[in-house]
Write a protein that holds these residues in place. Sequence first.
Motif, PDB file in Angstrom:
ATOM      1  N   MET A 165       1.344  -0.696  -0.045  1.00 43.96           N
ATOM      2  CA  MET A 165       0.101  -0.121  -0.037  1.00 43.96           C
ATOM      3  C   MET A 165       0.738   1.164   0.193  1.00 43.96           C
ATOM      4  SD  MET A 165      -2.977   1.851   0.325  1.00 43.96           S
ATOM      5  CE  MET A 165      -4.021   0.482   1.014  1.00 43.96           C
ATOM      6  N   GLY A 166       1.813   1.365   0.705  1.00 40.29           N
ATOM      7  CA  GLY A 166       2.895   2.176   1.040  1.00 40.29           C
ATOM      8  C   GLY A 166       3.737   2.768  -0.283  1.00 40.29           C
ATOM      9  N   LEU A 167       4.054   1.862  -1.021  1.00 39.85           N
ATOM     10  CA  LEU A 167       4.979   1.770  -1.857  1.00 39.85           C
ATOM     11  C   LEU A 167       4.541   2.063  -3.067  1.00 39.85           C
ATOM     12  CD1 LEU A 167       7.402  -1.173  -1.786  1.00 39.85           C
ATOM     13  CD2 LEU A 167       7.661   0.746  -1.384  1.00 39.85           C
ATOM     14  N   ARG A 168       2.595   1.573  -3.834  1.00 42.15           N
ATOM     15  CA  ARG A 168       2.112   1.721  -4.845  1.00 42.15           C
ATOM     16  C   ARG A 168       1.066   3.639  -4.071  1.00 42.15           C
ATOM     17  NH1 ARG A 168      -2.221  -2.999  -4.113  1.00 42.15           N
ATOM     18  NH2 ARG A 168      -1.735  -4.728  -5.840  1.00 42.15           N
ATOM     19  N   VAL A 169       0.821   3.911  -3.294  1.00 37.92           N
ATOM     20  CA  VAL A 169       0.556   4.964  -3.535  1.00 37.92           C
ATOM     21  C   VAL A 169       2.178   6.200  -3.907  1.00 37.92           C
ATOM     22  CG1 VAL A 169      -0.213   7.312  -1.791  1.00 37.92           C
ATOM     23  CG2 VAL A 169      -1.431   4.706  -1.882  1.00 37.92           C
ATOM     24  N   THR A 170       2.764   6.177  -3.186  1.00 37.18           N
ATOM     25  CA  THR A 170       4.318   7.312  -3.040  1.00 37.18           C
ATOM     26  C   THR A 170       4.414   6.791  -4.482  1.00 37.18           C
ATOM     27  OG1 THR A 170       4.468   5.848  -0.934  1.00 37.18           O
ATOM     28  CG2 THR A 170       6.508   7.496  -1.969  1.00 37.18           C
ATOM     29  N   LEU A 171       4.732   5.524  -4.868  1.00 34.05           N
ATOM     30  CA  LEU A 171       5.153   5.545  -6.660  1.00 34.05           C
ATOM     31  C   LEU A 171       4.145   6.596  -7.401  1.00 34.05           C
ATOM     32  CD1 LEU A 171       7.334   4.515  -8.113  1.00 34.05           C
ATOM     33  CD2 LEU A 171       6.400   2.259  -8.418  1.00 34.05           C
ATOM     34  N   ARG A 189     -11.152  -0.481  -4.519  1.00 35.06           N
ATOM     35  CA  ARG A 189     -11.121  -2.637  -4.132  1.00 35.06           C
ATOM     36  C   ARG A 189     -11.585  -3.345  -4.141  1.00 35.06           C
ATOM     37  NH1 ARG A 189     -12.840   0.867   2.270  1.00 35.06           N
ATOM     38  NH2 ARG A 189     -11.003   2.038   1.982  1.00 35.06           N
ATOM     39  N   ASP A 190     -11.917  -2.524  -5.920  1.00 34.16           N
ATOM     40  CA  ASP A 190     -12.397  -3.565  -6.848  1.00 34.16           C
ATOM     41  C   ASP A 190     -11.436  -5.107  -7.340  1.00 34.16           C
ATOM     42  OD1 ASP A 190     -15.274  -2.172  -8.549  1.00 34.16           O
ATOM     43  OD2 ASP A 190     -13.260  -0.910  -8.288  1.00 34.16           O
ATOM     44  N   LYS A 191     -11.724  -6.504  -7.046  1.00 33.99           N
ATOM     45  CA  LYS A 191     -11.259  -7.346  -7.646  1.00 33.99           C
ATOM     46  C   LYS A 191     -11.016  -7.733  -9.335  1.00 33.99           C
ATOM     47  CE  LYS A 191     -13.348 -10.109  -3.314  1.00 33.99           C
ATOM     48  NZ  LYS A 191     -13.673 -11.361  -3.172  1.00 33.99           N
ATOM     49  N   GLY A 192     -10.080  -7.344  -9.323  1.00 34.46           N
ATOM     50  CA  GLY A 192      -9.221  -7.267 -10.711  1.00 34.46           C
ATOM     51  C   GLY A 192      -9.072  -6.566 -11.496  1.00 34.46           C
ATOM     52  N   ASN A 193      -8.325  -6.497 -12.211  1.00 34.68           N
ATOM     53  CA  ASN A 193      -7.431  -5.436 -12.547  1.00 34.68           C
ATOM     54  C   ASN A 193      -8.970  -4.671 -13.837  1.00 34.68           C
ATOM     55  OD1 ASN A 193      -4.822  -5.479 -12.132  1.00 34.68           O
ATOM     56  ND2 ASN A 193      -4.239  -7.235 -13.347  1.00 34.68           N
ATOM     57  N   SER A 194      -9.498  -5.527 -14.668  1.00 38.26           N
ATOM     58  CA  SER A 194     -10.157  -4.472 -15.624  1.00 38.26           C
ATOM     59  C   SER A 194     -11.604  -4.261 -14.675  1.00 38.26           C
ATOM     60  CB  SER A 194     -10.881  -5.927 -16.857  1.00 38.26           C
ATOM     61  OG  SER A 194     -11.726  -6.809 -15.268  1.00 38.26           O
ATOM     62  N   ARG A 225       0.149  -0.473  -9.944  1.00 41.84           N
ATOM     63  CA  ARG A 225      -1.079  -1.316  -9.100  1.00 41.84           C
ATOM     64  C   ARG A 225      -1.627  -3.083 -10.234  1.00 41.84           C
ATOM     65  NH1 ARG A 225      -6.129  -1.218  -5.542  1.00 41.84           N
ATOM     66  NH2 ARG A 225      -6.463  -3.538  -4.801  1.00 41.84           N
ATOM     67  N   ALA A 226      -1.475  -2.884 -11.376  1.00 41.45           N
ATOM     68  CA  ALA A 226      -1.650  -3.805 -12.005  1.00 41.45           C
ATOM     69  C   ALA A 226      -0.439  -4.351 -12.828  1.00 41.45           C
ATOM     70  CB  ALA A 226      -2.619  -3.545 -13.321  1.00 41.45           C
ATOM     71  N   VAL A 227       0.585  -3.849 -13.381  1.00 45.52           N
ATOM     72  CA  VAL A 227       1.960  -3.835 -13.611  1.00 45.52           C
ATOM     73  C   VAL A 227       3.554  -4.073 -12.183  1.00 45.52           C
ATOM     74  CG1 VAL A 227       3.392  -3.384 -15.434  1.00 45.52           C
ATOM     75  CG2 VAL A 227       1.149  -3.746 -15.640  1.00 45.52           C
ATOM     76  N   LEU A 228       3.053  -2.939 -12.360  1.00 45.49           N
ATOM     77  CA  LEU A 228       4.665  -2.710 -11.632  1.00 45.49           C
ATOM     78  C   LEU A 228       4.518  -3.699 -10.159  1.00 45.49           C
ATOM     79  CD1 LEU A 228       5.583   0.708 -11.923  1.00 45.49           C
ATOM     80  CD2 LEU A 228       6.404  -1.189 -13.098  1.00 45.49           C
ATOM     81  N   LEU A 229       3.609  -3.120  -9.012  1.00 47.35           N
ATOM     82  CA  LEU A 229       2.957  -3.503  -7.720  1.00 47.35           C
ATOM     83  C   LEU A 229       1.405  -4.419  -8.314  1.00 47.35           C
ATOM     84  CD1 LEU A 229       4.290  -1.381  -5.739  1.00 47.35           C
ATOM     85  CD2 LEU A 229       5.243  -2.872  -5.879  1.00 47.35           C
ATOM     86  N   PRO A 230       1.656  -5.490  -9.081  1.00 47.08           N
ATOM     87  CA  PRO A 230       0.211  -6.336  -8.955  1.00 47.08           C
ATOM     88  C   PRO A 230      -0.083  -7.463  -7.315  1.00 47.08           C
ATOM     89  CG  PRO A 230       1.776  -7.730  -9.873  1.00 47.08           C
ATOM     90  CD  PRO A 230       2.991  -6.732  -9.193  1.00 47.08           C
ATOM     91  N   ARG A 286      -1.915 -16.153  -4.911  1.00 50.31           N
ATOM     92  CA  ARG A 286      -0.721 -16.747  -4.902  1.00 50.31           C
ATOM     93  C   ARG A 286       0.182 -16.560  -3.813  1.00 50.31           C
ATOM     94  NH1 ARG A 286      -2.994 -18.756  -9.630  1.00 50.31           N
ATOM     95  NH2 ARG A 286      -4.045 -21.094  -9.580  1.00 50.31           N
ATOM     96  N   ARG A 287       1.068 -15.292  -4.315  1.00 47.15           N
ATOM     97  CA  ARG A 287       2.189 -15.227  -3.220  1.00 47.15           C
ATOM     98  C   ARG A 287       1.471 -14.379  -2.484  1.00 47.15           C
ATOM     99  NH1 ARG A 287       2.841  -9.388  -5.964  1.00 47.15           N
ATOM    100  NH2 ARG A 287       0.751  -9.273  -4.760  1.00 47.15           N
ATOM    101  N   ASP A 288      -0.139 -13.695  -1.692  1.00 44.79           N
ATOM    102  CA  ASP A 288       0.251 -13.355  -0.624  1.00 44.79           C
ATOM    103  C   ASP A 288      -0.390 -14.030  -0.354  1.00 44.79           C
ATOM    104  OD1 ASP A 288      -0.134 -10.515  -1.535  1.00 44.79           O
ATOM    105  OD2 ASP A 288      -1.801 -10.056  -2.365  1.00 44.79           O
ATOM    106  N   LEU A 289      -0.875 -15.469  -0.202  1.00 45.25           N
ATOM    107  CA  LEU A 289      -1.337 -16.820   0.218  1.00 45.25           C
ATOM    108  C   LEU A 289      -0.183 -17.095   0.767  1.00 45.25           C
ATOM    109  CD1 LEU A 289      -2.899 -19.022   1.290  1.00 45.25           C
ATOM    110  CD2 LEU A 289      -2.804 -20.668  -0.845  1.00 45.25           C
TER     111      LEU A 289
END
Length: 679
Positions: free
Chosen positions: A25-31, A70-75, A168-173, A177-180
């Motif tokens: 969250m911090g990196l996304r907003v700052t970047l 906060r929607d689920k999914g990039n689209s 959010r979709a490319v740099l810090l998607p 599975r990674r979060d799990l």
Amino acid sequence: MHLFSGFQFRDWLLANDPALSRLRMGLRVTLTIVLSFLILLAIKDLILPLPTAAFGLGIVLSIEGGVAVRDKGNSRQLVTRLFGCVASVGVVAIAAGLEDRRVLSDLVFLAVIALASAGRVFGPRGFAIGMFAFTSYFMGAYFKPSLAQLPEVAFGPVIAVLVGHVVRAVLLPDDWRRDLLRSLESVRGRINQILFKLAALAGSTEIGEADRQELRQLEDRLKEVVLMAETFLPRPPAGVFDGAADPAAELAIRLFDAHLAAESAIVLSFQSPPSFALVHAVIEADSAELARYESTTETIVDRPQGETVRALLWLGEARQQLTQAIDKGQASGFSGIDSVEDTAPHQPIDFSFANPLLRSALQITLASAIAMSVGLLLSRERWFWAVLSSFLVFTNTNSRGDTAMKALSRSLGTVFGIAIGLVLATLISGEPAVAIPVAVVCIFLAFYFLQVSYATMTFFISIVLCLVYGMTGVLTLDLLKLRIGETMIGAAAGTAVAFVVFPSRTRGALDAALARWFQALRDLLVAIGEGKSGFELIALSQKIDACYRDITVAAKPLGSSWSVVTRPGQIRQTLAVFLSCTYWSRILAKSHGAPAVGEDEARLIAADLALIDDAAPRGSSCFFIARRASRTTGRHLPLSGEGARLGLEMIGSALERLYPRADVLPFAPGEAIARSKQG
């Protein structure tokens, strides 16, 4: 050495930031803010001049894009961002067109606030678009761009939306599975923290109250991350796994066992602290030493230390199985677990005032109107800060106690942030090469701590504002005093409205949370009475766990310093009863495997259901009665066939402690077992 330290730091980070969600969250907003600002700056220098409003919109919508979408999914997220961008440009155009009619512009601002707040009934997308609209009108009225400048101003929202989506979709998607995997590592990290604490207490004759409280806090922290890990596990539409052959079901069992074993180790260590050698063997996964302890359990099985040894051995086994699952996940990326599409039906939208979201929208609008009126008396140019505070104190609150706590947090964060920011801005005045990196770090820290402490977030944002004022040459003590005054006006207006208009009492929110918990416990007992077992019972016990978390959140304002109720010890004692009952419900779910219950278990289920029928209608009154703290004694772990019976007895004992009879002190769980055997 450096590699080992790196692993230690990662373990520490995961233990304190499950799934690294706060870091992301911090990196996304700052970047997003940095990239948007640089792109807008390049456009200004190389293509065409941009008004200040474009930069202001670019920054605030970078924040909203990272926090509110906060929607689920990039689209889905992209669609929400595009709608938000259109709403942003539209309300800025309205603000620009009404700039010469200030009274009308202020009234339209209130209408935007009402619509933005009411938009939350449409779910995450409505919430995000509403936040885009509100902040954009705020910036439009603040910077006052002309209609002729609107095409240039539109660069701000457009760049912020596009950059935010790429980040959010490319740099810090998002990657479940990674979060799990990270959340499982966090579970292991928090189990390690429990083991380290038990190692420090090993050999004690008795664990003191301060150490007990610390272990309970570690238990709560473990519960928090286990609940998070469970949200990443894809479940069938019905929410119950079909069988253990499913890789996701196997992982769910590993997680469930690790959680239950850690709680059992804590509970049993209270009555008989473990030896250091045993805890050390569990930490080091020393199979030879653990086997030696396994061989000794038969000789001390009926003594308290025997139960503690068995609990630690169980925890050691569950921890090793969890580690194996983590290793498999690292190697395969959980490729064997299939994603499950979100097939949840859309709920009908309730536009009546029975919907708490619409009641909240009215509260926000009235609070904003009051803040606007009083703020205008203080400053014709800076009153927007008052409206901003009154709007934001209602975000993510469910009672007037929550709102008051958030208002206090915002006020304190602003005061201390401005005090520190004034010092920093003075020290590095005229040094943008220093001020800009410090501001960037503060932005990151603000949104890193957003999910933990609203006051901390406000503290760092206030520092950033002081640095920006310093770099633009408008920093004065009077301006900072005005900022504090307007913030307190908005916070006071929000709190006053929360207590007067459609007040949602803290006890009301707590009553609702308790009703859900009692219903979840009833569902588990009824399911056992109907002969159900396996994953269905585990899922029901996990629902009780989630409901317990809601109780702790709803009860939090009861122990806060501002509240009339200042008995945190009593609140903690009552929460401990619910925690005990929640723990035993998981023991019960794990232990019950018979297709049908016997006469003795049926009698215990009926007795527990009667206790629920007696306690549930009383709601939160259990938090306001005097009770004597009791320490659990007797046997706790499920032992072959008697595990389910023991769980039922202990649940009944815990429920009786909610409302102890005046003539009989609440008896200990060991007494409950003895009484049930006698009866």
